[in-house]
Scaffold this motif. Structure first.
Motif, mmCIF file in Angstrom:
data_model
loop_
_atom_site.group_PDB
_atom_site.id
_atom_site.type_symbol
_atom_site.label_atom_id
_atom_site.label_comp_id
_atom_site.label_asym_id
_atom_site.label_seq_id
_atom_site.Cartn_x
_atom_site.Cartn_y
_atom_site.Cartn_z
ATOM 1 N N ASP A 113 0.440 -1.375 -0.037
ATOM 2 C CA ASP A 113 0.562 -0.043 -0.002
ATOM 3 C C ASP A 113 0.640 1.763 0.038
ATOM 4 O O ASP A 113 0.805 2.346 -0.164
ATOM 5 N N SER A 115 2.366 4.210 -1.201
ATOM 6 C CA SER A 115 1.937 5.393 -2.228
ATOM 7 C C SER A 115 2.543 5.832 -2.901
ATOM 8 O O SER A 115 3.789 5.118 -3.882
ATOM 9 N N GLU A 117 4.143 8.100 -4.940
ATOM 10 C CA GLU A 117 5.307 9.128 -4.652
ATOM 11 C C GLU A 117 6.365 8.410 -4.034
ATOM 12 O O GLU A 117 7.819 8.566 -4.582
ATOM 13 N N LYS A 229 -0.289 13.719 -11.496
ATOM 14 C CA LYS A 229 -0.448 13.106 -10.440
ATOM 15 C C LYS A 229 -0.608 12.693 -9.715
ATOM 16 O O LYS A 229 -0.778 12.125 -8.772
ATOM 17 N N TRP A 231 1.365 13.983 -5.623
ATOM 18 C CA TRP A 231 0.639 14.573 -3.852
ATOM 19 C C TRP A 231 -0.738 15.615 -3.786
ATOM 20 O O TRP A 231 -0.705 16.486 -3.881
ATOM 21 N N LYS A 232 -1.706 14.746 -4.063
ATOM 22 C CA LYS A 232 -3.283 14.735 -4.442
ATOM 23 C C LYS A 232 -3.602 14.377 -2.535
ATOM 24 O O LYS A 232 -2.516 13.131 -1.687
ATOM 25 N N GLY A 233 -3.969 15.076 -2.085
ATOM 26 C CA GLY A 233 -4.320 14.696 -1.277
ATOM 27 C C GLY A 233 -4.866 15.481 -0.284
ATOM 28 O O GLY A 233 -3.629 16.112 -0.598
ATOM 29 N N GLU A 234 -5.452 15.617 1.081
ATOM 30 C CA GLU A 234 -4.917 16.303 2.023
ATOM 31 C C GLU A 234 -3.241 16.033 3.051
ATOM 32 O O GLU A 234 -2.620 17.509 3.714
ATOM 33 N N ASN A 235 -1.930 14.932 2.634
ATOM 34 C CA ASN A 235 -1.295 15.156 3.003
ATOM 35 C C ASN A 235 -0.307 15.019 2.068
ATOM 36 O O ASN A 235 0.848 14.552 2.057
ATOM 37 N N GLY A 236 -0.616 15.690 0.993
ATOM 38 C CA GLY A 236 0.095 16.013 -0.388
ATOM 39 C C GLY A 236 1.606 16.548 -0.044
ATOM 40 O O GLY A 236 2.560 16.466 -0.174
#
Length: 337
Positions: A113, A115, A117, A229, A231-236
């Motif tokens: 799982d 990321s 990145e 695509k 560094w998306k999301g709230e934790n980016g």
């Protein structure tokens, strides 16, 4: 200074500073090279062209450890006199560098799982590692007594070709850096390539434009890598900071390389990779003209693209026929990049 135990970095004394900046001669005596680990072929040839460089705007790179704006400890070398090839640097010291990079900073054993990145970081380092191995295999010291150099296909097969993931990662890294160069195309086509030799400067600018505006390349590979695509999301932003720190730590490790020529190419290519990451992840494309890249970053970026491009060619030129027939190069799997 290196923070790893038993891996000190020797600082070269004042008399090793290139004579081209002091007097007419730019050649350092071999006896003065005190900071070597390994064999004579690991030494850096410091003979310089007499042309001087005019400075560019200097800004620090947030992805690399070195403060490239500090010129007090810099030295100039002619890369053409110091080709990337076999140097005799091997054993525990060399393995310790790569083991530290992969195990502590690159997360080699990524969980399922992990990321995207973090996987990108691992692929970039692995791809650069494969490229280094390819150049070592391309120009290998076959007979030290006769000073006979040549290709070593067996070494290339063992280190790269029989590992399909390493081949894929090499292609991935090449496409990543290519994307950075094309994204910075407008900037690179207008940069001041000044060596105080008008003919060479014009030729350099012409070659830069030919590279970044190549219609055939743009048609074949319009978007080599899609950084949008990531560094998306709230934790980016937090994730970017973590990976940025990991890469800075990797760049710092280059000072721990015991072979001077390996250290030269390691630092150059890590700076090139850090520059690519700076372009793709830290600078908006519309602001590249106004936010200057520094000269060392451009040199490193273009040299890294050249190294990776040549490595791809080396794979196809030196690959044993049976490897291709058996699918060891995994050409079909490259389509999934």
């Amino acid at each position: 200074m290196c923070r790893l135990r038993d891996c000190g970095v020797c600082e070269c004394p004042e008399h090793e500073f290139p004579e081209a900046f002091k007097g007419p001669s730019g050649q350092l005596p071999v006896d003065d090279l005190k900071c070597q680990e390994g064999k004579p072929q690991a030494m850096v040839d410091r003979t310089l062209d007499k042309k001087a460089f005019r400075g560019w705007m200097e800004t620090d790179n947030p992805w690399t450890y070195d403060d490239e704006t500090d010129n007090s400890e810099m030295t100039y070398v002619n890369l053409l006199l110091n080709p990337e090839r076999y140097t005799g640097y091997m054993g525990p010291s060399a393995r310790r560098i790569w083991d530290t990079i992969y195990k502590k900073h690159c997360l080699k054993d990524l969980p399922g799982d992990a990321s995207t990145e973090r996987r990108v970081l691992y692929k970039l380092i692995s791809g650069m590692h494969s490229s280094i191995s390819a150049h070592i295999a391309k120009e290998y010291l076959l007979d030290e007594g006769k000073n006979l150099w040549g290709p070593n296909p067996t070494l290339l097969f063992e280190r790269v070709l029989k590992h399909p993931d390493r081949v894929r990662n090499l292609y991935f890294t090449f496409l990543f850096v290519l994307r950075a160069v094309t994204k910075a195309g407008d900037y690179l086509s207008q940069a001041e390539y000044s060596t105080m030799n008008s003919l060479e400067d014009q030729n350099t600018l012409s070659l830069a434009k030919e590279l970044v505006y190549n219609k055939r390349l743009q048609s074949a590979c319009p978007i080599p890598f899609d950084e949008a695509k990531l560094w998306k999301g709230e934790n980016g932003n937090e994730l970017k900071s973590q990976i940025q720190l990991q890469f800075r730590n990797i760049s710092a490790l280059m000072d721990c390389v015991g072979c001077e020529k390996c250290r030269l190419w390691g630092k150059l290519q890590i700076l090139g990779l850090g520059t690519a990451m700076k372009i793709l992840f830290s600078v908006d494309s519309n602001d590249l003209i106004n936010q200057s890249l520094q000269r060392n970053e451009v040199i490193a970026l273009i040299n890294l693209l050249s190294r990776l491009s040549e490595s791809v060619k080396i794979l196809h030129d030196l690959a044993p026929e049976n490897a291709i027939k058996d699918g060891q190069i995994a050409v079909s799997s490259l389509q999934s990049l």
